[in-house]
Write a protein that holds these residues in place. Structure first.
Motif, PDB file in Angstrom:
ATOM      1  N   GLN A 101       0.836  -1.211   0.000  1.00 56.48           N
ATOM      2  CA  GLN A 101       0.000   0.000   0.000  1.00 56.48           C
ATOM      3  C   GLN A 101       0.871   1.260   0.000  1.00 56.48           C
ATOM      4  O   GLN A 101       0.624   2.213  -0.760  1.00 56.48           O
ATOM      5  N   ARG A 105       1.254   4.061  -3.298  1.00 54.02           N
ATOM      6  CA  ARG A 105       1.092   5.518  -3.217  1.00 54.02           C
ATOM      7  C   ARG A 105       2.385   6.245  -3.578  1.00 54.02           C
ATOM      8  O   ARG A 105       2.374   7.243  -4.293  1.00 54.02           O
ATOM      9  N   LYS A 110      -0.733   1.330  -9.532  1.00 61.29           N
ATOM     10  CA  LYS A 110      -1.913   0.645  -9.011  1.00 61.29           C
ATOM     11  C   LYS A 110      -1.652  -0.853  -9.011  1.00 61.29           C
ATOM     12  O   LYS A 110      -1.336  -1.436 -10.051  1.00 61.29           O
TER      13      LYS A 110
END
Length: 315
Positions: A101, A105, A110
């Protein structure tokens, strides 16, 4: 008589010959601007014991993001395949997820799916898709020309020094220790450098296998000789750290590996524009050497002939 073990480069060469892959590079470009990259992390060969699970997951993404950046490509999507030992805990898996995660970012990629399976060692395979600018020619390893300058996104020796601290008990203090250990546990791929400057490169490569090995790849595939300036390439404090711990500073700078800097060549005439672009993007641009006449792929520093070695799996 003991059989010689195959190293990573020899294994890649065997498969490349069998599959007819003549143009070896870190990434594969398909069509006008679509770029593919895959990289595998194996805990026993790629992960220091002090690395947290989230840092392990992040590093598996770093490897792909760095190779894409070296070619001027921006990551778009990734799929992650996991091989998990049966003794792995729920907490560890949750921390891996947190690391993915964080990386998603941080690098603007993605994560869209993947696969899981049982394994004797933790294995993370990242397959990433990136895109270059529509009008951007992707630099390859084999494009350096005599008269080009060798540039880099940073200086060298911190990760190898950090690993010496973490794994061998080498002594370091203050800002140098913090920078060296941080570079080993949380490497920083130079995305802005590659994405904004790739249009100036005649050749480029990510330096995670080590500076000497990376320069050899460019020199051999470009059929040139390269001269690198040790003082220009060496990170601050590495010489003193090596002396204090009885280590070879040249070894740390040229052969340590696990660095995610971008090493490239470019025509000298493009340097003023490249410097202006780098400044505007907030990037450092270091001149660390020059490309000499057509040759046999030799890489030298001063009078020293640098060996073609760095960090290799299976070695």
């Amino acid at each position: 008589m003991k059989k010689k073990r195959l190293d990573e480069k020899e294994i890649i060469r065997i498969f490349s010959q069998a599959l007819g892959i003549a143009d070896l590079d870190d990434v594969a470009k398909v069509g006008r601007n679509l770029v593919f990259k895959a990289d595998m992390l194996v805990a026993s060969t790629d992960v220091p014991p002090q690395m947290s699970p989230w840092q392990v997951a992040r590093k598996s993404i770093v490897a792909c993001a760095s190779d894409l950046a070296a070619k001027g490509a921006r990551p778009v999507a990734a799929m992650i395949s996991l091989g998990l030992p049966e003794e792995i805990t729920r907490t560890y898996v949750e921390e891996l997820a947190r690391g993915f995660q964080i990386a998603s970012r941080e690098f603007g990629v993605k994560i869209v799916g993947g696969d899981t399976n049982a394994a004797r060692d933790l294995v993370i395979d990242c397959s990433m898709i990136g895109m270059t600018a529509a009008d951007n020619r992707m630099p390859k390893r084999g494009g350096a020309k005599p008269g080009d300058v060798v540039v880099a996104s940073g200086k060298f020796g911190y990760p190898a020094s950090g690993l010496a601290v973490l794994l061998k008990g080498a002594r370091a203090q203050g800002a140098f220790r913090a920078a060296a250990v941080d570079s080993a546990l949380e490497p920083k791929p130079r995305q802005a450098f590659g994405i904004t400057l790739a249009r100036y490169f005649s050749s480029s490569i990510d330096s995670s296998d080590g500076l000497a090995a990376s320069l050899h790849e460019i020199a051999v595939q470009s059929n040139v000789d390269i001269k690198v300036d040790y003082d220009a390439a060496r990170a601050d404090g590495v010489q003193e750290f090596a002396r204090a711990n009885g280590l070879d500073a040249h070894e740390l700078v040229f052969h340590g590996g696990e660095e995610y800097e971008i090493v490239a060549t470019m025509p000298k005439s493009l340097l003023p524009r490249a410097r202006a672009t780098a400044k505007k993007a907030g990037c450092d641009l270091h001149i660390i050497g020059s490309v000499k006449k057509k040759g046999t792929g030799r890489v030298t520093s001063g009078r020293r002939l640098l060996e073609n070695r760095g960090y290799l799996h299976f070695s």
